[in-house]
Design a protein around this motif. Structure first.
Motif, PDB file in Angstrom:
ATOM      1  N   ARG A 187      33.347  37.399  27.470  1.00 52.35           N
ATOM      2  CA  ARG A 187      34.007  37.234  28.769  1.00 52.35           C
ATOM      3  C   ARG A 187      33.420  38.220  29.786  1.00 52.35           C
ATOM      4  N   SER A 199      30.601  37.320  33.112  1.00 51.09           N
ATOM      5  CA  SER A 199      30.773  37.713  34.518  1.00 51.09           C
ATOM      6  C   SER A 199      29.584  38.552  34.965  1.00 51.09           C
ATOM      7  N   ARG A 200      29.137  39.441  34.061  1.00 47.35           N
ATOM      8  CA  ARG A 200      28.014  40.309  34.407  1.00 47.35           C
ATOM      9  C   ARG A 200      26.734  39.488  34.605  1.00 47.35           C
ATOM     10  N   GLY A 241      33.378  33.316  40.199  1.00 47.65           N
ATOM     11  CA  GLY A 241      33.619  34.451  39.292  1.00 47.65           C
ATOM     12  C   GLY A 241      34.960  34.309  38.581  1.00 47.65           C
ATOM     13  N   THR A 242      36.001  33.935  39.348  1.00 48.63           N
ATOM     14  CA  THR A 242      37.330  33.761  38.750  1.00 48.63           C
ATOM     15  C   THR A 242      37.306  32.644  37.714  1.00 48.63           C
ATOM     16  N   TYR A 277      35.613  33.746  34.472  1.00 47.38           N
ATOM     17  CA  TYR A 277      36.511  34.651  33.737  1.00 47.38           C
ATOM     18  C   TYR A 277      37.636  33.854  33.071  1.00 47.38           C
ATOM     19  N   SER A 321      36.643  39.651  41.162  1.00 46.35           N
ATOM     20  CA  SER A 321      35.746  38.649  40.580  1.00 46.35           C
ATOM     21  C   SER A 321      34.478  38.432  41.391  1.00 46.35           C
TER      22      SER A 321
END
Lengths: 257, 256
Positions: A187, A191-192, A236-237, A240, B101
């Motif tokens: 996870r 994102s990274r 991004g959200t 995740y 985010s």
């Protein structure tokens, strides 16, 4: 009309999000009025621009390129991290040999490698993939080795009793047990990976949304800059949240960290 | 003693092997982008001077430390409040999560377009990069206070704010420190990116300028120095963590 408990829950969630959006919009407008410059546009003009952006076919092409680079870099990095993590966790000598170098590389912010990569191989999609794979493997390797080290002794004893070969020990004992630790690593490093693809777009101009964002900034298209940043936040959200759902589905016995 | 010497030997084996291999290979087949380590060492002597430290390293350190402290303190305070007050958390947490985010590098062009180039822009970049991860980890840690401790708070009649400061934050210190530690790397990243994108000041700018003027050995010096700063901060944090909350870091076995 009386609401069912489930309906009431949804109404509550809806109300909370509406309140969040309302307060955010109010704070945004206050900030825009205080700054009072073209570089901090009002919310309505940003939302209009956002609508125009998502109608644009080039935006979707860029988004797909960004996703492709993220996925390819992530998969290569994850495979590398599994190999390296298993090897270092199962062999003490190898661990001593590699851990200082891995820790040194982990302390260097990935973007520092970008000028070096540009100088040696140019600013192409390949550059973004290499950097992403490097970032993912350095992030994930620690989770893999910790996962192996946390394998329960009973399982290892079991493998000994059945005289399992090293390969089948890895496949049947270590990998299933380390998944609960590694899922958190997945996870975080997904994102990274996304962040790294965007970063290489912004800093050296590799294809994707990062480059588009930088173009918007250097052309002083302020609404567009905000639109891109909002899009990046949504993506991004979603990344995740997707990994969170996968984690809960597959590793439901483990409490979420 | 013998064990320690043995471990130092194995630790240094690979880096020294890489350096020797690199030196030999670049002697046979020179590559302009990978100058031999001896030339990089020469460049270190050439580059590092008092003036260089004052003009490139000092501005970076100011940005890093001021940005980190302001971001961490804001994150801790807001995070503790959101952890304590559930209604505030419900409203503000989704937006904090959303901002977190956004990749931290992507926030740099936005801050640049609002604030222009300058010291305050670079510091703000680091503040925003640090604020949200610290805030989220603090909220999570405070919200997970054990029920016994909440009962203790009620028995002692501490009230909300005093209970927060005296019971809930100390109980969550291990997790909060982990969040603070993780954001050190993000802070270094934000500092470097804000310097690379047009400021012309600091180590990030030094690396980019060295690359664009083909002083590749100098660029390597910059990369090594950033690595050393990252490593030193990491080590420092590990020491602080084990000093402040030994029980947490021992029981979790978080040995990096």
């Amino acid at each position: 009309m009386k609401l069912l408990p489930v309906q009431r829950k949804f109404v509550n969630i809806g109300q909370n999000y509406a309140l969040t959006f309302g307060i955010t919009a109010a704070l945004w407008e206050c900030a825009a009025l205080t700054v009072n410059s073209r570089s901090f546009p009002h919310l309505n003009s940003v939302l209009l621009d956002l609508l125009n952006l998502i109608k644009n076919i080039d935006f979707w092409k860029s988004l797909i390129v960004t996703f492709n680079l993220t996925i390819i870099g992530f998969v290569i990095g994850a495979l590398f991290a599994f190999a390296l993590g298993l090897a270092t966790a199962l062999n003490k000598r190898l661990n001593l040999l590699l851990s200082s170098s891995i820790n040194f590389l982990r302390s260097i912010p990935s973007v520092v490698f970008l000028p070096l990569l540009v100088a040696s191989i140019g600013a192409s999609a390949r550059t973004a993939i290499i950097l992403t794979a490097l970032v993912v493997s350095l992030k994930l390797v620690i989770f893999v080795s910790r996962g192996v080290l946390e394998t329960e002794m009973e399982h290892i004893e079991f493998a000994k009793i059945y005289h399992l070969s090293t390969f089948s020990k890895i496949c049947n004992i270590y990998i299933p047990s380390l998944f609960s630790v590694v899922s958190t690593g997945f996870r975080l490093s997904a994102s990274r990976a996304f962040g790294t693809v965007i970063a290489s777009g912004i800093i050296i101009g590799t294809p994707g949304l990062g480059r588009d964002l930088l173009f918007a900034e250097s052309n002083a298209e302020y609404e567009r800059v905000f639109s891109y940043v909002i899009i990046l936040g949504i993506v991004g959200t979603l990344i995740y949240a997707t990994f969170n759902v996968i984690e809960r589905q597959f590793i439901h016995w483990r409490v979420n960290i | 003693m013998k064990k320690k010497v043995n471990s130092i030997f194995w630790t240094l084996l690979l880096p020294s092997f890489i350096l020797i291999f690199w030196e030999i290979v670049s002697g046979f087949k020179p590559n302009p982008f990978f100058p031999p380590p001896s030339r990089i060492a020469g460049a270190i002597q050439e580059v590092i001077s008092i003036e260089w430290i004052l003009s490139s390293v000092k501005p970076s350190f100011i940005v890093l430390f001021v940005g980190y402290f302001v971001g961490a303190i804001l994150g801790l305070v807001i995070g503790s409040l959101l952890g304590e007050f559930v209604k505030m958390r419900i409203v503000f947490l989704p937006i904090c999560n959303f901002i977190r985010s956004i990749p931290s590098v992507a926030k740099v062009p936005l801050i640049l377009s609002i604030m222009g180039l300058g010291l305050s822009t670079r510091i703000s970049t680091v503040v925003i990069a640090v604020l949200f991860p610290v805030l989220m980890s603090t909220v999570r840690a405070i919200a997970a206070t054990r029920n016994e401790l909440l009962d203790l708070n009620r028995t002692l009649k501490f009230g909300r704010i005093r209970g927060l400061v005296s019971i809930r934050v100390p109980a969550a210190i291990g997790e909060i420190l982990t969040g603070l530690h993780a954001s050190v790397q993000v802070a270094v990243l934000a500092m470097i990116v804000s310097e690379m994108l047009g400021s012309g000041v600091g180590i990030g700018a030094f690396i980019i300028q060295s690359q664009s003027t083909f002083r590749i050995a100098n660029m390597w010096v910059g990369v090594f120095i950033v690595g050393l700063i990252g490593l030193a901060l990491n080590y420092l944090f590990m020491k602080i963590e084990r000093k402040v909350a030994p029980w947490y870091f021992k029981s979790k076995g978080l040995i990096a």
